[in-house]
Design a protein around this motif. Structure first.
Motif, PDB file in Angstrom:
ATOM      1  N   ALA A   8       0.800  -1.222   0.000  1.00 22.83           N
ATOM      2  CA  ALA A   8       0.000   0.000   0.000  1.00 22.83           C
ATOM      3  C   ALA A   8       0.837   1.279   0.000  1.00 22.83           C
ATOM      4  O   ALA A   8       0.528   2.218  -0.736  1.00 22.83           O
ATOM      5  N   PRO A   9       1.927   1.375   0.802  1.00 24.83           N
ATOM      6  CA  PRO A   9       2.707   2.632   0.774  1.00 24.83           C
ATOM      7  C   PRO A   9       3.513   2.831  -0.507  1.00 24.83           C
ATOM      8  O   PRO A   9       4.031   3.923  -0.738  1.00 24.83           O
ATOM      9  N   VAL A  10       3.657   1.774  -1.314  1.00 27.77           N
ATOM     10  CA  VAL A  10       4.424   1.866  -2.574  1.00 27.77           C
ATOM     11  C   VAL A  10       3.569   1.304  -3.711  1.00 27.77           C
ATOM     12  O   VAL A  10       4.029   0.512  -4.534  1.00 27.77           O
ATOM     13  N   ALA A  11       2.320   1.730  -3.765  1.00 27.88           N
ATOM     14  CA  ALA A  11       1.376   1.156  -4.726  1.00 27.88           C
ATOM     15  C   ALA A  11       1.820   1.382  -6.166  1.00 27.88           C
ATOM     16  O   ALA A  11       1.704   0.473  -7.009  1.00 27.88           O
ATOM     17  N   ASP A  12       2.336   2.571  -6.467  1.00 29.71           N
ATOM     18  CA  ASP A  12       2.715   2.859  -7.850  1.00 29.71           C
ATOM     19  C   ASP A  12       3.917   2.021  -8.295  1.00 29.71           C
ATOM     20  O   ASP A  12       3.942   1.478  -9.399  1.00 29.71           O
ATOM     21  N   GLN A  13       4.948   1.881  -7.416  1.00 28.54           N
ATOM     22  CA  GLN A  13       6.100   1.037  -7.756  1.00 28.54           C
ATOM     23  C   GLN A  13       5.700  -0.424  -7.890  1.00 28.54           C
ATOM     24  O   GLN A  13       6.189  -1.137  -8.773  1.00 28.54           O
ATOM     25  N   SER A  14       4.827  -0.889  -7.003  1.00 34.32           N
ATOM     26  CA  SER A  14       4.372  -2.271  -7.055  1.00 34.32           C
ATOM     27  C   SER A  14       3.629  -2.559  -8.351  1.00 34.32           C
ATOM     28  O   SER A  14       3.808  -3.608  -8.976  1.00 34.32           O
ATOM     29  N   ALA A  15       2.769  -1.618  -8.758  1.00 25.99           N
ATOM     30  CA  ALA A  15       2.016  -1.787 -10.004  1.00 25.99           C
ATOM     31  C   ALA A  15       2.968  -1.880 -11.201  1.00 25.99           C
ATOM     32  O   ALA A  15       2.771  -2.701 -12.105  1.00 25.99           O
ATOM     33  N   LYS A  16       4.009  -1.076 -11.198  1.00 29.90           N
ATOM     34  CA  LYS A  16       4.959  -1.095 -12.321  1.00 29.90           C
ATOM     35  C   LYS A  16       5.747  -2.391 -12.345  1.00 29.90           C
ATOM     36  O   LYS A  16       5.933  -2.999 -13.413  1.00 29.90           O
ATOM     37  N   TYR A  17       6.202  -2.863 -11.192  1.00 26.17           N
ATOM     38  CA  TYR A  17       7.009  -4.093 -11.153  1.00 26.17           C
ATOM     39  C   TYR A  17       6.187  -5.317 -11.545  1.00 26.17           C
ATOM     40  O   TYR A  17       6.665  -6.208 -12.252  1.00 26.17           O
ATOM     41  N   LEU A  18       4.950  -5.368 -11.065  1.00 26.19           N
ATOM     42  CA  LEU A  18       4.102  -6.547 -11.308  1.00 26.19           C
ATOM     43  C   LEU A  18       3.257  -6.414 -12.578  1.00 26.19           C
ATOM     44  O   LEU A  18       2.435  -7.288 -12.852  1.00 26.19           O
ATOM     45  N   HIS A  19       3.469  -5.331 -13.353  1.00 30.39           N
ATOM     46  CA  HIS A  19       2.704  -5.100 -14.582  1.00 30.39           C
ATOM     47  C   HIS A  19       1.201  -5.159 -14.290  1.00 30.39           C
ATOM     48  O   HIS A  19       0.439  -5.851 -14.974  1.00 30.39           O
ATOM     49  N   ALA A  20       0.806  -4.424 -13.252  1.00 26.94           N
ATOM     50  CA  ALA A  20      -0.589  -4.455 -12.798  1.00 26.94           C
ATOM     51  C   ALA A  20      -1.104  -3.020 -12.673  1.00 26.94           C
ATOM     52  O   ALA A  20      -0.346  -2.054 -12.737  1.00 26.94           O
ATOM     53  N   THR A  21      -2.407  -2.904 -12.496  1.00 30.59           N
ATOM     54  CA  THR A  21      -3.024  -1.595 -12.262  1.00 30.59           C
ATOM     55  C   THR A  21      -3.064  -1.320 -10.762  1.00 30.59           C
ATOM     56  O   THR A  21      -2.845  -2.214  -9.933  1.00 30.59           O
ATOM     57  N   LEU A  22      -3.373  -0.072 -10.413  1.00 32.78           N
ATOM     58  CA  LEU A  22      -3.518   0.262  -9.001  1.00 32.78           C
ATOM     59  C   LEU A  22      -4.660  -0.525  -8.353  1.00 32.78           C
ATOM     60  O   LEU A  22      -4.591  -0.896  -7.182  1.00 32.78           O
ATOM     61  N   GLU A  23      -5.690  -0.784  -9.121  1.00 35.64           N
ATOM     62  CA  GLU A  23      -6.803  -1.587  -8.593  1.00 35.64           C
ATOM     63  C   GLU A  23      -6.334  -3.008  -8.278  1.00 35.64           C
ATOM     64  O   GLU A  23      -6.734  -3.593  -7.266  1.00 35.64           O
ATOM     65  N   ASP A  24      -5.466  -3.571  -9.142  1.00 35.81           N
ATOM     66  CA  ASP A  24      -4.903  -4.898  -8.865  1.00 35.81           C
ATOM     67  C   ASP A  24      -4.082  -4.878  -7.580  1.00 35.81           C
ATOM     68  O   ASP A  24      -4.135  -5.830  -6.783  1.00 35.81           O
ATOM     69  N   ILE A  25      -3.310  -3.819  -7.376  1.00 41.09           N
ATOM     70  CA  ILE A  25      -2.500  -3.711  -6.162  1.00 41.09           C
ATOM     71  C   ILE A  25      -3.395  -3.588  -4.931  1.00 41.09           C
ATOM     72  O   ILE A  25      -3.112  -4.180  -3.880  1.00 41.09           O
ATOM     73  N   ASN A  26      -4.494  -2.852  -5.052  1.00 41.35           N
ATOM     74  CA  ASN A  26      -5.431  -2.754  -3.926  1.00 41.35           C
ATOM     75  C   ASN A  26      -6.009  -4.119  -3.570  1.00 41.35           C
ATOM     76  O   ASN A  26      -6.289  -4.396  -2.400  1.00 41.35           O
ATOM     77  N   TRP A  27      -6.182  -4.981  -4.583  1.00 38.04           N
ATOM     78  CA  TRP A  27      -6.703  -6.316  -4.305  1.00 38.04           C
ATOM     79  C   TRP A  27      -5.709  -7.174  -3.516  1.00 38.04           C
ATOM     80  O   TRP A  27      -6.108  -8.132  -2.844  1.00 38.04           O
ATOM     81  N   LEU A  28      -4.426  -6.850  -3.575  1.00 40.29           N
ATOM     82  CA  LEU A  28      -3.458  -7.558  -2.738  1.00 40.29           C
ATOM     83  C   LEU A  28      -3.704  -7.283  -1.261  1.00 40.29           C
ATOM     84  O   LEU A  28      -3.364  -8.102  -0.403  1.00 40.29           O
ATOM     85  N   SER A  29      -4.285  -6.142  -0.956  1.00 40.37           N
ATOM     86  CA  SER A  29      -4.699  -5.854   0.419  1.00 40.37           C
ATOM     87  C   SER A  29      -6.088  -6.417   0.700  1.00 40.37           C
ATOM     88  O   SER A  29      -6.341  -7.002   1.756  1.00 40.37           O
ATOM     89  N   MET A  30      -6.992  -6.257  -0.267  1.00 37.34           N
ATOM     90  CA  MET A  30      -8.381  -6.683  -0.036  1.00 37.34           C
ATOM     91  C   MET A  30      -8.532  -8.198   0.028  1.00 37.34           C
ATOM     92  O   MET A  30      -9.504  -8.694   0.605  1.00 37.34           O
ATOM     93  N   VAL A  31      -7.571  -8.959  -0.536  1.00 34.92           N
ATOM     94  CA  VAL A  31      -7.693 -10.413  -0.470  1.00 34.92           C
ATOM     95  C   VAL A  31      -7.685 -10.890   0.976  1.00 34.92           C
ATOM     96  O   VAL A  31      -8.305 -11.902   1.324  1.00 34.92           O
ATOM     97  N   TYR A  32      -6.989 -10.148   1.843  1.00 33.36           N
ATOM     98  CA  TYR A  32      -7.026 -10.461   3.277  1.00 33.36           C
ATOM     99  C   TYR A  32      -8.467 -10.432   3.788  1.00 33.36           C
ATOM    100  O   TYR A  32      -8.888 -11.294   4.571  1.00 33.36           O
ATOM    101  N   MET A  33      -9.201  -9.419   3.370  1.00 34.89           N
ATOM    102  CA  MET A  33     -10.570  -9.253   3.841  1.00 34.89           C
ATOM    103  C   MET A  33     -11.486 -10.324   3.252  1.00 34.89           C
ATOM    104  O   MET A  33     -12.383 -10.837   3.931  1.00 34.89           O
ATOM    105  N   VAL A  34     -11.234 -10.688   1.984  1.00 41.12           N
ATOM    106  CA  VAL A  34     -12.075 -11.686   1.321  1.00 41.12           C
ATOM    107  C   VAL A  34     -11.931 -13.044   1.989  1.00 41.12           C
ATOM    108  O   VAL A  34     -12.919 -13.697   2.345  1.00 41.12           O
TER     109      VAL A  34
END
Length: 431
Positions: A8-34
């Motif tokens: 979450a604190p490095v969402a933009d860098q994470s999205a670039k490294y994993l070739h993902a969107t910011l919404e995809d990165i948010n799902w890495l946090s939301m999967v905990y809730m799911v």
């Protein structure tokens, strides 16, 4: 908890490294809730039936395996979806582990501490989780200043998960102490798991706490997950967002310590929670205003600190209150269902807030990278949700302290406060 929001604190860098969107990165946090929603029921059953030792060891192993999967999944050549899928699998394993560990403070306090130390013990155990978030908020922006440093970040968080797993496996020997510390721990007048669920669903006070405080958990999750994305639009960089997250948690731990000591001394659970939540609503409203102002670092940092001091600090006392209003239902069951409510509402709120964002064609102050979104409407909605549910709780919530009444009866042969004891004919709570 370090693993939950490590991206979450490095969402933009994470999205670039994993070739993902910011919404995809948010799902890495939301999967905990799911995953917490279905697995929480098994976790509460394990804690109330099999005990602390087995539950904690299983949780620590799942957390370690998930952390290692995240790291090794990023070691190979970066090829987009497969790397993201492996990281998501690791996050999912850690998400399964979360309720196994997250529900233990209330159970631990009930079994190992006397009544005049339970709120403090719950606070100390509960606040170890946000302490991990505090470290994450500071460390992630430092470790991943560039997108190609994401593997270093994942390795850094895998090491303490592995050490903790080893310590839990060899160090936890018993689920209960040799001598019960309180009358409720000694009598163990607790309902079976399924019976407890039915009683909770008939308990009006508990259901109100379930809905209202679950909403509070949802708002806190939104704040923690989306803070970096909200602030970057107005020119605040990742380091400052990490600092705000750290201040939010640090002041939350300080507030929890003070509140826990106060409640242990006075037993004013309801009053303490209501006052703190009202101040939390004011802090949330203030955040929704100042986060839209550029070049206001002091104001933003101050509001985040107040939000944490009043909001985050309420969690351990509210968990104790859930036990008091629902006793003799098992501690893990009553606290666990509130956590499930919080996870469900977290998912709904994060999806809602993301859906309310609007792309900005021009944002000269942005530090967000290519994808720049307006969060003005979403943060106002977040403040509205927080204020609405807190007002509902403050106006309508009222309960007896059933566990304390039962302990008074066991100790003195009568209940000194007004009302019947929890072990009398109908122990299900307010109906």
């Amino acid at each position: 908890m370090q693993i939950w929001l490590s991206f979450a604190p490095v969402a933009d860098q994470s999205a670039k490294y994993l070739h993902a969107t910011l919404e995809d990165i948010n799902w890495l946090s939301m999967v905990y809730m799911v995953v917490a929603i279905p697995f929480s029921f098994g976790s509460t059953w394990m804690l109330d039936t099999l005990g602390l030792r087995i539950t904690l060891i299983l949780g620590s192993w799942l957390n370690m395996l998930g952390a290692l999967f995240r790291f090794f999944g990023c070691l190979g050549p970066s090829n987009g979806f497969s790397n993201y899928a492996m990281v998501m699998f690791g996050q999912t394993l850690c998400g399964v582990a979360q309720p196994l560990i997250f529900f233990t403070p209330t159970k631990l306090a009930a079994l190992w501490f006397p009544d005049n130390q339970r709120a403090t013990a719950n606070m100390l155990a509960s606040m170890s989780n946000p302490l991990g978030l505090l470290i994450t908020g500071i460390l992630s922006p430092k470790l991943a200043k560039n997108y190609n440093q994401i593997p270093v970040l994942l390795l850094t968080y895998a090491i303490p998960a592995s050490i903790t797993c080893f310590l839990a496996t060899v160090g936890i020997r018993n689920s209960i102490p040799p001598t019960p510390p309180s009358a409720s721990a000694e009598s163990a007048c607790l309902e079976p798991f399924l019976v407890g669920i039915k009683l909770l669903l008939k308990n009006r006070a508990y259901l109100l706490l379930l809905l209202s405080f679950g909403a509070g958990i949802g708002v806190i999750s939104c704040f923690s997950t989306l803070l970096e994305q909200i602030l970057c639009v107005k020119g605040y960089d990742n380091d400052f967002a990490g600092l705000c997250s750290a201040l939010f948690i640090a002041f939350g731990i300080l507030g929890a310590a003070l509140l826990g000591l106060y409640v242990d001394k006075t037993k004013k659970f309801t009053e303490a929670v209501k006052i703190n939540l009202l101040l939390t609503a004011l802090a949330c409203i203030a955040f929704s205003v100042v986060c839209q102002m550029p070049a206001q670092k002091v104001a933003v940092a101050a509001v985040c600190s107040l939000f944490g001091f009043f909001g985050f600090s309420t969690y351990p006392v509210a968990m104790e209150l859930s036990v008091e209003c629902s006793y003799p239902v098992g501690e893990a069951t009553s606290a666990g269902l509130i956590f499930v409510s919080g996870q469900i509402q977290s998912i709904i709120y994060i999806i809602l807030l993301q859906g309310l964002t609007k792309p900005l064609a021009y944002s000269p102050l942005s530090t967000c990278g290519k994808e720049v979104l307006s969060w003005r409407i979403p943060v106002l909605v977040m403040a509205g949700l927080c204020s609405f549910f807190i007002c509902i709780f403050v106006i309508f919530f009222n309960t007896r302290y059933r566990r304390l009444e039962a302990e008074e009866k066991n100790t003195y042969g009568t209940v000194q406060s007004n009302g019947t004891t929890a072990c009398d004919s109908s122990p299900c709570g307010d109906t």
